[in-house]
Design a protein around this motif. Sequence first.
Motif, PDB file in Angstrom:
ATOM      1  N   ASP A 194      18.554 -38.652  -0.362  1.00 62.58           N
ATOM      2  CA  ASP A 194      18.179 -37.766  -1.674  1.00 62.58           C
ATOM      3  C   ASP A 194      19.355 -37.192  -2.240  1.00 62.58           C
ATOM      4  OD1 ASP A 194      15.610 -35.943   0.396  1.00 62.58           O
ATOM      5  OD2 ASP A 194      15.568 -37.927  -0.573  1.00 62.58           O
ATOM      6  N   TYR A 195      20.596 -37.041  -1.621  1.00 68.35           N
ATOM      7  CA  TYR A 195      21.549 -36.659  -2.539  1.00 68.35           C
ATOM      8  C   TYR A 195      22.133 -37.810  -3.544  1.00 68.35           C
ATOM      9  CZ  TYR A 195      22.257 -32.425   0.283  1.00 68.35           C
ATOM     10  OH  TYR A 195      21.920 -31.160   0.601  1.00 68.35           O
ATOM     11  N   MET A 196      22.175 -39.106  -2.965  1.00 62.65           N
ATOM     12  CA  MET A 196      22.804 -39.850  -3.700  1.00 62.65           C
ATOM     13  C   MET A 196      21.984 -40.717  -4.600  1.00 62.65           C
ATOM     14  SD  MET A 196      25.644 -39.382  -2.910  1.00 62.65           S
ATOM     15  CE  MET A 196      26.434 -40.789  -4.082  1.00 62.65           C
ATOM     16  N   ALA A 197      20.569 -40.721  -4.564  1.00 57.84           N
ATOM     17  CA  ALA A 197      19.611 -41.243  -5.471  1.00 57.84           C
ATOM     18  C   ALA A 197      18.508 -40.294  -5.932  1.00 57.84           C
ATOM     19  CB  ALA A 197      18.884 -42.453  -4.535  1.00 57.84           C
ATOM     20  N   GLY A 198      18.380 -39.098  -5.494  1.00 57.72           N
ATOM     21  CA  GLY A 198      17.542 -38.231  -5.865  1.00 57.72           C
ATOM     22  C   GLY A 198      17.717 -37.806  -7.267  1.00 57.72           C
ATOM     23  N   ARG A 199      16.721 -37.229  -7.811  1.00 57.52           N
ATOM     24  CA  ARG A 199      16.626 -36.782  -9.305  1.00 57.52           C
ATOM     25  C   ARG A 199      16.639 -35.213  -9.321  1.00 57.52           C
ATOM     26  NH1 ARG A 199      12.810 -41.254 -12.731  1.00 57.52           N
ATOM     27  NH2 ARG A 199      14.062 -42.633 -12.304  1.00 57.52           N
ATOM     28  N   ASP A 200      16.364 -34.498  -8.157  1.00 56.95           N
ATOM     29  CA  ASP A 200      16.387 -33.002  -8.133  1.00 56.95           C
ATOM     30  C   ASP A 200      17.727 -32.478  -8.504  1.00 56.95           C
ATOM     31  OD1 ASP A 200      17.666 -32.412  -5.413  1.00 56.95           O
ATOM     32  OD2 ASP A 200      16.568 -34.229  -5.181  1.00 56.95           O
ATOM     33  N   LYS A 201      17.839 -31.207  -8.741  1.00 59.57           N
ATOM     34  CA  LYS A 201      18.944 -30.648  -9.281  1.00 59.57           C
ATOM     35  C   LYS A 201      20.209 -30.747  -8.213  1.00 59.57           C
ATOM     36  CE  LYS A 201      16.757 -27.485 -12.601  1.00 59.57           C
ATOM     37  NZ  LYS A 201      16.618 -26.212 -13.054  1.00 59.57           N
ATOM     38  N   LEU A 202      19.584 -30.400  -7.086  1.00 53.21           N
ATOM     39  CA  LEU A 202      20.740 -30.478  -5.910  1.00 53.21           C
ATOM     40  C   LEU A 202      21.293 -31.706  -5.820  1.00 53.21           C
ATOM     41  CD1 LEU A 202      22.147 -28.945  -3.621  1.00 53.21           C
ATOM     42  CD2 LEU A 202      20.186 -29.432  -2.152  1.00 53.21           C
ATOM     43  N   ALA A 203      20.633 -32.967  -5.817  1.00 49.28           N
ATOM     44  CA  ALA A 203      21.286 -34.155  -5.948  1.00 49.28           C
ATOM     45  C   ALA A 203      22.287 -34.350  -6.853  1.00 49.28           C
ATOM     46  CB  ALA A 203      20.174 -35.258  -5.799  1.00 49.28           C
ATOM     47  N   GLN A 204      21.698 -33.976  -8.263  1.00 45.89           N
ATOM     48  CA  GLN A 204      22.484 -34.320  -9.241  1.00 45.89           C
ATOM     49  C   GLN A 204      23.821 -33.613  -9.078  1.00 45.89           C
ATOM     50  OE1 GLN A 204      20.266 -33.561 -12.833  1.00 45.89           O
ATOM     51  NE2 GLN A 204      18.474 -34.742 -12.193  1.00 45.89           N
ATOM     52  N   LYS A 205      23.764 -32.171  -8.552  1.00 46.65           N
ATOM     53  CA  LYS A 205      25.082 -31.121  -8.682  1.00 46.65           C
ATOM     54  C   LYS A 205      25.743 -32.073  -7.541  1.00 46.65           C
ATOM     55  CE  LYS A 205      26.505 -26.630  -7.169  1.00 46.65           C
ATOM     56  NZ  LYS A 205      25.817 -25.460  -7.019  1.00 46.65           N
ATOM     57  N   VAL A 206      25.268 -32.485  -6.331  1.00 49.41           N
ATOM     58  CA  VAL A 206      26.210 -33.187  -5.333  1.00 49.41           C
ATOM     59  C   VAL A 206      26.981 -34.549  -5.962  1.00 49.41           C
ATOM     60  CG1 VAL A 206      26.265 -34.636  -3.290  1.00 49.41           C
ATOM     61  CG2 VAL A 206      24.876 -32.484  -3.325  1.00 49.41           C
TER      62      VAL A 206
END
Length: 352
Positions: A7-19
């Motif tokens: 989720d962190y490396m491919a997700g589109r949610d705000k947390l993933a984008q922030k990471v």
Amino acid sequence: GNEMLTDYMAGRDKLAQKVRRNLGEFWRKWVELAPRKLAAELQGNSFCKWLFAMSTTPQKQIRHSAALSGLSILLGLASVGKDVVEELASKHRLLMACNNSQSDTAANKQKRTRLQNEVEDLSGSKALIEGEMEEFFNAIFVHRHRDTNPAVRATCITALGEIIDLYGPKFLTNHYLKYLGWALHDADSSVVRGAGLDAISGVYAEEVGKELDMFLTHFKDRILQMGEDKDQSVAERAIQLAAVLVRREIVDDTQKEALYEGIVDDRAGVRRATAELVAEVYVGKDLTTSYEDACKQQKKSIDRTSFMLNGMVEMLHAIVGDYEDLTLVCEALGEASDVWGWGDCGLMCEVL
């Protein structure tokens, strides 16, 4: 744990984008704030050798993390390189002024020697940093721009656009620009196609785009074709970039008219983007020029509103043909830059 990493490396949610943003900023700042000598000797560092290896691992999360880190280091090198180039240009000017000075005092000789040494040091740093940039580009970008993961491919293209903005002289060649063109042909990901358009547009926004004219001439057919992309966001950006082609006189009249057909697209965003193009190019330039020429030929002032009205009716008739409902077309034109009075409801009604 693995699911969260994905989720962190491919997700589109705000947390993933922030990471991802924080990871990239960390490595870029790490290079920018490190002693310049360290930045110029990175490829001999065992960590970088490990990073290169990790960027080719079958584990896509690790591969993505390593690629993002390596590209961010490359961006940091481009930023440091830009500073070195600016310092070198400044020292060159000072040395030239010193050499042209009539003074032959000991102090002036000492200053000249110091400046010569600084120019030599900066020239050496520039060469080393460019070598580091080439190493990272070949080790990370060349392999990962065709990664099976579209997020990695898009990251590569976005990074290349930023690198060109930072360090244009080295990267504004077909050897590097071709990757932006190839991204426009990515059949599997609208994100990658959009990243290619954004990167090209970004270079023009920085006013270092003169060298791109030959590149754009080569890829113009693809850019124009992307105005009909199945992804609305990509289609809008393609039309906006097409406006650049028109300004640079890279497209002919037939291609311009084909672009105007987007005014009857089913998607509101595409109609708006086309309306802006029509307002800027057809009305703001072509129709205005025709009006001025007509006034000169008849040697008298012609009613501008009537002339523009007739010109718009002719253009719309040529494009839409027997298209019955022009409400959405006029709505898009009404929202476009009002450089020609289209906001006048009366004029709108006349066209309808």
